[in-house]
Write an enzyme that holds these catalytic residues in place. Structure first.
Site, PDB file in Angstrom:
ATOM      1  N   GLU A 175      -8.334  38.039  -8.089  1.00 57.21           N
ATOM      2  CA  GLU A 175      -7.630  38.949  -7.167  1.00 57.21           C
ATOM      3  C   GLU A 175      -7.996  40.403  -7.447  1.00 57.21           C
ATOM      4  O   GLU A 175      -7.130  41.281  -7.450  1.00 57.21           O
ATOM      5  CB  GLU A 175      -6.108  38.790  -7.313  1.00 57.21           C
ATOM      6  CG  GLU A 175      -5.608  37.368  -7.228  1.00 57.21           C
ATOM      7  CD  GLU A 175      -4.093  37.233  -7.338  1.00 57.21           C
ATOM      8  OE1 GLU A 175      -3.373  38.238  -7.308  1.00 57.21           O
ATOM      9  OE2 GLU A 175      -3.637  36.079  -7.458  1.00 57.21           O
TER      10      GLU A 175
ATOM     11  N   GLU B   9       1.036  32.853 -12.695  1.00 55.38           N
ATOM     12  CA  GLU B   9       1.826  33.820 -13.475  1.00 55.38           C
ATOM     13  C   GLU B   9       2.912  33.163 -14.339  1.00 55.38           C
ATOM     14  O   GLU B   9       4.082  33.536 -14.281  1.00 55.38           O
ATOM     15  CB  GLU B   9       2.427  34.873 -12.538  1.00 55.38           C
ATOM     16  CG  GLU B   9       1.346  35.590 -11.742  1.00 55.38           C
ATOM     17  CD  GLU B   9       1.883  36.662 -10.801  1.00 55.38           C
ATOM     18  OE1 GLU B   9       3.099  36.723 -10.585  1.00 55.38           O
ATOM     19  OE2 GLU B   9       1.066  37.439 -10.286  1.00 55.38           O
TER      20      GLU B   9
HETATM   21  C1  XIL Z   1       0.810  39.678  -3.202  1.00 56.50           C
HETATM   22  C2  XIL Z   1       0.321  39.914  -1.801  1.00 56.50           C
HETATM   23  O1  XIL Z   1      -0.796  40.740  -1.828  1.00 56.50           O
HETATM   24  C3  XIL Z   1       1.409  40.513  -1.000  1.00 56.50           C
HETATM   25  O2  XIL Z   1       1.007  40.639   0.356  1.00 56.50           O
HETATM   26  C4  XIL Z   1       2.650  39.634  -1.096  1.00 56.50           C
HETATM   27  O3  XIL Z   1       3.700  40.184  -0.450  1.00 56.50           O
HETATM   28  C5  XIL Z   1       3.076  39.471  -2.533  1.00 56.50           C
HETATM   29  O4  XIL Z   1       2.013  38.937  -3.222  1.00 56.50           O
HETATM   30  N1  XIL Z   1      -0.417  38.268  -7.876  1.00 56.50           N
HETATM   31  C6  XIL Z   1      -0.624  37.216  -7.034  1.00 56.50           C
HETATM   32  C7  XIL Z   1      -0.670  37.454  -5.585  1.00 56.50           C
HETATM   33  O5  XIL Z   1      -0.889  36.096  -7.478  1.00 56.50           O
HETATM   34  O6  XIL Z   1      -0.175  36.369  -4.854  1.00 56.50           O
HETATM   35  C8  XIL Z   1       0.057  38.700  -5.210  1.00 56.50           C
HETATM   36  O7  XIL Z   1      -0.170  38.935  -3.847  1.00 56.50           O
HETATM   37  C9  XIL Z   1      -0.403  39.865  -6.040  1.00 56.50           C
HETATM   38  C10 XIL Z   1      -0.123  39.625  -7.490  1.00 56.50           C
END
Ligand code: XIL
Length: 342
Positions: A258, A151
């Site tokens: 994701e 990110e």
């Molecule tokens: C999120 C997880 O799902 C949560 O459990 C955690 O608290 C915060 O992060 N982008 C990402 C992930 O790269 O690491 C994130 O995951 C969701 C958004």
């Protein structure tokens, strides 16, 4: 098409007085069986305590990513020491079950622990280098790949994010260095740049691609691009395909890293059907990429109750399986889109 796939899955022999049986976990072939690419999910170590869920996960997917226990927030302690108990459990489970292990994530603007923030100059750089060497080195030969930088593009797509890392080591240099260090710690691991809203925001996607090019020009051993694909069910049809096609144009590997499809974040009607259609579009568009460009298709959870989006809205149902691990219309659609491709 979709409806008929679910009807097929739901139809069992039954006496006419009984209600129709809902599809069960075994009513669709495992996701990984129908996909011509590795299929992954994120997981937390505590979910492995439930043997039936652990078995379900191992039968559906071929790759596991720690959802948060390999982030600095978990690994780095107040005194600057590291803990790896939870990610070690996930890596061991993956190893025992013959699943790939994906490392997520090394450098993220959202996490800049005090143990780093209180250091200055050379000590900061040394701690940065030591962290990447320790984490990647620990899983050397066990992790197939890493999200090295997560990110990095600004929310609106205008430039790169400011962070503890960019302030101390430079906006591009902290990223270049992270790839160099990760590569030195495990030369065989694929190294990804990962981001979100690349489907809904073409401007952000363009900046993301420019960042990847800048890293390559600076000599960073970047091998792939990940699009998180946290989308809402009202995303325009075609947006996922356009994003994947654009990302593949750089010649690096591309992953869906994701995916979930939120109902709560969407407006309008017919959301479950649109959710299923987006999962189908993603499967089809990903399968259409040249095999050499693909790496894996990771879902941000399998069962709805596991989703991080439930914390935002308890009624959301963004994943392929319901709370009882029964495949939803979205799972049938995802599989149908891949039929004949294995
Ligand atoms: C999120 C997880 O799902 C949560 O459990 C955690 O608290 C915060 O992060 N982008 C990402 C992930 O790269 O690491 C994130 O995951 C969701 C958004």
């Amino acid at each position: 098409m979709l409806g008929s796939a679910m009807a097929l899955a739901a139809c069992g022999r039954r006496a006419s007085s009984q209600p129709p049986r809902l599809p069960g976990p075994g009513d669709l072939p495992p996701l990984k069986r129908v996909a011509p690419f590795p299929v992954g999910t994120c997981i937390t170590a505590s979910l492995l305590d439930d043997p039936s869920f652990a078995g379900f996960v191992a039968s559906e997917v071929s790759q596991l990513t720690p959802e948060w226990e390999l982030k600095m927030e978990y690994v780095v302690q107040a005194d600057g020491s590291y803990r790896f108990d939870a990610p070690d459990r996930i890596a061991a489970f993956a190893n025992d079950r013959g699943l790939r292990f994906f490392g997520h994530t090394l450098i993220w603007y959202a996490q800049g622990p005090d143990a780093f923030a209180r250091l200055q100059g050379g000590a900061f750089r040394d701690a940065y280098a030591a962290y990447i060497a320790a984490v990647v080195g620990r899983y050397k030969g066990r992790a197939v790949a890493w999200d090295v930088v997560n990110e990095a593009v600004a929310e609106d797509g205008d430039g790169w994010r400011d962070s503890l890392w960019s302030q101390r080591l430079g906006p591009l240099e902290h990223m270049r260095l992270a790839y160099e260090l990760a590569h030195a710690a495990d030369p065989a691991a694929a190294l990804f740049l990962n981001d979100y809203n690349l489907e809904s925001n073409p401007r952000k996607r363009a900046t993301f691609l420019k960042l990847a090019e800048a890293l390559l020009s600076a000599g960073a051993p970047l091998t792939g691009l990940g699009t998180q694909t946290h989308v809402a069910a009202d995303l325009a049809p075609g947006a996922i395909t356009a994003a994947l096609t654009d990302l593949a144009s750089l010649g690096l590997k591309v992953r869906i890293s994701e995916m979930d499809v939120s109902l709560s974040r969407a407006s309008g009607g017919d959301l479950e059907r649109r959710q299923a259609a987006l999962y189908a579009e993603a499967a089809e568009a990903y399968a259409a990429l040249p095999a050499a460009r693909r790496f894996d298709f990771t879902l941000w959870g399998l069962r709805d109750s596991q989703s991080w989006l439930r914390r935002e809205n308890a009624g959301d149902a963004p994943l392929l399986f319901d709370d009882q691990d029964r495949p939803k219309a979205a799972a049938a659609a995802w599989e149908l889109a891949l039929k004949g491709r294995t």
